[in-house]
Design a protein around this motif. Sequence first.
Motif, short mmCIF file in Angstrom:
data_model
loop_
_atom_site.label_atom_id
_atom_site.label_comp_id
_atom_site.label_asym_id
_atom_site.label_seq_id
_atom_site.Cartn_x
_atom_site.Cartn_y
_atom_site.Cartn_z
N PHE A 70 -62.31 -13.62 -30.34
CA PHE A 70 -62.13 -13.11 -29.00
C PHE A 70 -61.76 -14.23 -28.02
N MET A 73 -61.31 -1.91 -39.72
CA MET A 73 -61.12 -0.69 -40.52
C MET A 73 -61.23 -0.90 -42.02
N GLN A 97 -52.52 4.55 -43.05
CA GLN A 97 -52.65 6.01 -43.14
C GLN A 97 -51.43 6.70 -42.52
N GLY A 131 -48.85 11.55 -38.16
CA GLY A 131 -50.02 10.73 -37.87
C GLY A 131 -51.24 11.62 -37.69
N MET A 162 -62.33 6.06 -39.53
CA MET A 162 -61.80 6.56 -38.25
C MET A 162 -62.94 6.91 -37.31
N ILE A 222 -64.26 3.68 -35.74
CA ILE A 222 -63.47 3.12 -34.64
C ILE A 222 -63.55 4.01 -33.40
N ARG A 223 -63.56 5.34 -33.61
CA ARG A 223 -63.67 6.22 -32.44
C ARG A 223 -64.96 5.91 -31.69
N ILE A 230 -64.61 2.53 -29.92
CA ILE A 230 -63.68 2.57 -28.78
C ILE A 230 -64.43 2.84 -27.47
N GLY A 235 -65.52 -0.24 -26.23
CA GLY A 235 -64.30 -1.00 -25.93
C GLY A 235 -63.74 -0.61 -24.56
N HIS A 255 -63.13 -2.83 -21.10
CA HIS A 255 -61.89 -2.92 -20.32
C HIS A 255 -62.12 -2.55 -18.85
N TYR A 296 -54.03 5.75 -30.55
CA TYR A 296 -54.48 5.43 -31.91
C TYR A 296 -55.85 6.04 -32.19
N GLU A 297 -56.12 6.15 -33.45
CA GLU A 297 -57.38 6.75 -33.92
C GLU A 297 -57.54 8.20 -33.46
N GLY A 298 -56.40 8.89 -33.39
CA GLY A 298 -56.43 10.30 -33.03
C GLY A 298 -55.94 10.53 -31.62
N VAL A 347 -55.58 16.02 -29.38
CA VAL A 347 -56.01 16.46 -30.70
C VAL A 347 -57.52 16.23 -30.85
N GLN A 401 -60.61 18.88 -31.42
CA GLN A 401 -61.60 18.78 -32.51
C GLN A 401 -63.00 19.07 -31.98
N LYS A 410 -68.07 26.93 -32.36
CA LYS A 410 -69.09 27.39 -33.33
C LYS A 410 -70.41 27.62 -32.62
C1 LIG Z 1 -62.25 -5.02 -26.67
C2 LIG Z 1 -61.62 -3.74 -27.19
C3 LIG Z 1 -62.42 -3.11 -28.33
C4 LIG Z 1 -61.86 -1.75 -28.67
C5 LIG Z 1 -62.73 -1.05 -29.72
C6 LIG Z 1 -62.35 -1.36 -31.09
C7 LIG Z 1 -60.93 -0.99 -31.37
C8 LIG Z 1 -60.45 -1.78 -32.51
C9 LIG Z 1 -58.96 -1.90 -32.45
C10 LIG Z 1 -58.39 -1.06 -33.48
C11 LIG Z 1 -56.93 -1.19 -33.50
C12 LIG Z 1 -56.24 0.08 -33.71
C13 LIG Z 1 -56.68 0.83 -34.94
C14 LIG Z 1 -56.00 2.11 -35.00
C15 LIG Z 1 -56.10 2.64 -36.37
C16 LIG Z 1 -55.55 4.02 -36.51
O1 LIG Z 1 -55.00 4.61 -35.64
S1 LIG Z 1 -55.80 4.68 -38.07
C17 LIG Z 1 -55.11 6.28 -38.02
C18 LIG Z 1 -55.94 7.23 -37.20
N1 LIG Z 1 -55.45 8.54 -37.39
C19 LIG Z 1 -56.02 9.59 -36.87
O2 LIG Z 1 -56.98 9.48 -36.13
C20 LIG Z 1 -55.44 10.89 -37.26
C21 LIG Z 1 -55.97 12.03 -36.45
N2 LIG Z 1 -56.08 13.21 -37.26
C22 LIG Z 1 -57.28 13.56 -37.86
O3 LIG Z 1 -58.28 12.86 -37.79
C23 LIG Z 1 -57.30 14.83 -38.63
O4 LIG Z 1 -56.14 15.16 -39.19
C24 LIG Z 1 -57.76 16.02 -37.77
C25 LIG Z 1 -56.85 16.21 -36.58
C26 LIG Z 1 -59.16 15.70 -37.31
C27 LIG Z 1 -57.76 17.32 -38.61
O5 LIG Z 1 -58.04 16.99 -39.92
P1 LIG Z 1 -57.65 17.89 -41.17
O6 LIG Z 1 -57.78 17.07 -42.39
O7 LIG Z 1 -56.37 18.60 -40.93
O8 LIG Z 1 -58.85 18.80 -41.10
P2 LIG Z 1 -58.95 20.37 -41.25
O9 LIG Z 1 -58.63 20.80 -42.61
O10 LIG Z 1 -58.25 20.98 -40.08
O11 LIG Z 1 -60.50 20.50 -41.18
C28 LIG Z 1 -61.04 20.32 -40.07
C29 LIG Z 1 -62.52 20.28 -40.44
O12 LIG Z 1 -62.84 18.97 -40.84
C30 LIG Z 1 -63.73 18.40 -39.89
N3 LIG Z 1 -63.34 17.01 -39.71
C31 LIG Z 1 -62.12 16.52 -39.42
N4 LIG Z 1 -62.20 15.18 -39.33
C32 LIG Z 1 -63.46 14.85 -39.61
C33 LIG Z 1 -64.14 13.61 -39.67
N5 LIG Z 1 -63.52 12.45 -39.42
N6 LIG Z 1 -65.44 13.63 -39.97
C34 LIG Z 1 -66.09 14.79 -40.18
N7 LIG Z 1 -65.50 15.99 -40.13
C35 LIG Z 1 -64.21 16.01 -39.85
C36 LIG Z 1 -63.54 19.24 -38.65
O13 LIG Z 1 -64.65 19.21 -37.80
C37 LIG Z 1 -63.31 20.60 -39.22
O14 LIG Z 1 -64.55 21.16 -39.60
P3 LIG Z 1 -64.72 22.76 -39.61
O15 LIG Z 1 -64.54 23.19 -38.20
O16 LIG Z 1 -63.66 23.33 -40.50
O17 LIG Z 1 -66.10 22.93 -40.12
#
Ligand SMILES: CCCCCCCCCCCCCCCC(=O)SCCNC(=O)CCNC(=O)[C@H](O)C(C)(C)COP(=O)(O)OP(=O)(O)OC[C@H]1O[C@@H](n2cnc3c(N)ncnc32)[C@H](O)[C@@H]1OP(=O)(O)O
Length: 593
Positions: A21, A37, A69, A75, A209, A212-213, A216, A219, A223, A351-353, A357, A361, A368
């Motif tokens: 840092f 991560m 990912q 994404g 994920m 990190i959420r 954040i 974080g 800021h 990032y991180e969702g 979206v 969630q 529910k």
């Molecule tokens: C000094 C500063 C410091 C700052 C502080 C540090 C920061 C440090 C820097 C980092 C630097 C950047 C780092 C960036 C790194 C990326 O950005 S990595 C990529 C991140 N990508 C994302 O976040 C993608 C967002 N999308 C998603 O998470 C998922 O697709 C969604 C939107 C949650 C939906 O997931 P899906 O697989 O389509 O799920 P689906 O079949 O629709 O099922 C949903 C069910 O699963 C459950 N579910 C979904 N996700 C989860 C989960 N994660 N856990 C538990 N249940 C879950 C739902 O609640 C739902 O439950 P039910 O209602 O059905 O009971």
Amino acid sequence: MEHAPKAIDVTNDVEMRTFNFFTMGIDGHPLGLHLDMAIPTILNNADEEQQKDWLPKAANREFIATYAQTEMGHGTNLKKLETTATYDPKTQEFVLNSPTITSTKWWPGNLGKSSNYAVVMAQLYTQGKCHGAHPFFVQLRDLNTHKPLKGITVGDIGPKFGMNTVDNGFLQFDHVRTPRRSMFMKHAKVLPDGRYVPPVHDKLNYSAMVFIRAAIVSGMAYHLLVTSTIAVRYSAIRRQGEITPGAGEVKVLDYQTQQHRIFPQLARGLAFRLSGQYIMKLYTQTMDDIRNGDISAVPDLHALSCGLKAVTTHHAALGLEQCRMACGGHGYSQASGFPLHYSVAVGACTYEGENMVMLLQTARHLMKIAKAIRAGQSPKSNKIVDYLFHKGPPKCLIDQAYDTNYRNVLESFEHLARRQTLEVYDKLVQLQQQGRNYEQAWNDCAVELCKATRAHVRTFLARTFVEEIDKISDLSIKSVLQDLLQLYLYYEVTECATGLLEDGFMTGQQHKYAKKKIYEALEKIRPNAVSIVDSFDFQDRELHSVLGRRDGNVYENLLKWAQSSPLNKTDVLPFHHKYLGKMMEEARQRSKI
Ligand SMILES: CCCCCCCCCCCCCCCC(=O)SCCNC(=O)CCNC(=O)[C@H](O)C(C)(C)COP(=O)(O)OP(=O)(O)OC[C@H]1O[C@@H](n2cnc3c(N)ncnc32)[C@H](O)[C@@H]1OP(=O)(O)O
Ligand SMILES: Cc1cc2nc3c(=O)[nH]c(=O)nc-3n(C[C@H](O)[C@H](O)[C@H](O)COP(=O)(O)OP(=O)(O)OC[C@H]3O[C@@H](n4cnc5c(N)ncnc54)[C@H](O)[C@@H]3O)c2cc1C
């Protein structure tokens, strides 16, 4: 006796983060994704044997890994990721492949040039069946030459809005083979013969994920507190205009508008800080529970972390911009530090969702609960959502004397969250009764669903703030923080006033009362403002700001800063006579003719 300086222990996470840092600034560095991560993924998704092998090497920096990912085409919708990992039982290997342009991994931090390993999310195929996205630990580059391995195309995605010290990258696989045990096997498994063993909860693969959420939130507190420190300090040295004619120019911090712009950011920063601590504890507890086979808290953690992530990043982005504007023209200079802090902070809205979206969630979880309420069920001793089951007072009581510990303000937030949640639930049901299917009805209600989440998160942030301040025993500290709490709560009341007025819960008179309490709090905070931000003990090298210097010597250092610009190395730029000088000379000659 002189001591040799103590070496940094690279396996000590806190020591290493602090070192990074201070030496590398806030816009990222080559180990960011490795620490934030990749290591959390190993901790939570690798089985014991894999951890034994990977964790010490990861902690010791024998390799650098990232989290790959997101793809060019998807994404958010992880179900549609296109990268495949197909199991071949003959060789006991997975074959990783990127079948299309849109399947190219795109965005992962430190993927472009730094990392030689990656956690790769790919659709798992075995025995002819797809089991959805799973994480694999894949070597990308040769450990000695650092050249990409055969079948791997990898590079940097180019300059971005900010965080340009991070090499966000792209990655393609052309039928790359990786051993069976490179699949993370703590939760799901593929046995040597290709049989798939499902996890106890199919979203446990997403735990990095969630981590990190949760991180954040703190974080964003950081800021906001940093940028409000800059704005408060600068406003305490900047003099402009008079309040009393003839009495001399005042510090701009004395203007009520200035206080109203900056102090709420300070208060929100503190609120985020306290909720950030809460969610991190909840994360650690839930991960421990999962290790002991109890997954019951996973949905709560997921819902709260998504909602907090979306609300805090959004408010941090707005708040940072307010701090910048509060510093006038100098706020627009890079000397202010705002461009750096702003460009880093706003990345977290995406990032991180993506924020919408994430709000949706949390709304899924709220729906529910609404269903259970409408079915007449009782609450389940869940501190975060139980209030939704209870009936609060029929009318707002924020101006009543019965107020102890702001119960009446919290009740107002609870009322709005409850009403918004139940109303949108009823609309969802009604639309389905009218023939819309669930997904269509959901989309028709999406804006209102997001509002329900925001109201719920506001309630959580406010309650946590009240409870944490209540615990403080040092009365002098408590009284200063109570001023910030007062400002926070009434500012939030006015922010959601439309919702509170809409159903007649709050009266116009009570709205005016909330505004009066804001102005009163601003006045109380003003004399302590500089001491409050000084107490955060940020070092100048953290602020990256001439305006926010602790010693207040802004003007002389602003001049020095400008003079040190590369443009000022020479009085006359080397190409002046070739272009601008020549143009003017020619124009002068022409006008003589
Ligand atoms: C000094 C500063 C410091 C700052 C502080 C540090 C920061 C440090 C820097 C980092 C630097 C950047 C780092 C960036 C790194 C990326 O950005 S990595 C990529 C991140 N990508 C994302 O976040 C993608 C967002 N999308 C998603 O998470 C998922 O697709 C969604 C939107 C949650 C939906 O997931 P899906 O697989 O389509 O799920 P689906 O079949 O629709 O099922 C949903 C069910 O699963 C459950 N579910 C979904 N996700 C989860 C989960 N994660 N856990 C538990 N249940 C879950 C739902 O609640 C739902 O439950 P039910 O209602 O059905 O009971
Ligand atoms: C600085 C930065 C660092 C990153 N680091 C990494 C990393 O290390 N590893 C990694 O894998 N990824 C990383 N990412 C990628 C990041 O996680 C994704 O960009 C993010 O999850 C959003 O996905 P998207 O780009 O597909 O947006 P999209 O989903 O395409 O979003 C576009 C718009 O569509 C809307 N939208 C999409 N789906 C829905 C829906 N279901 N309902 C309503 N609205 C919807 C969104 O709200 C948004 O307004 C990083 C991104 C950034 C900016």
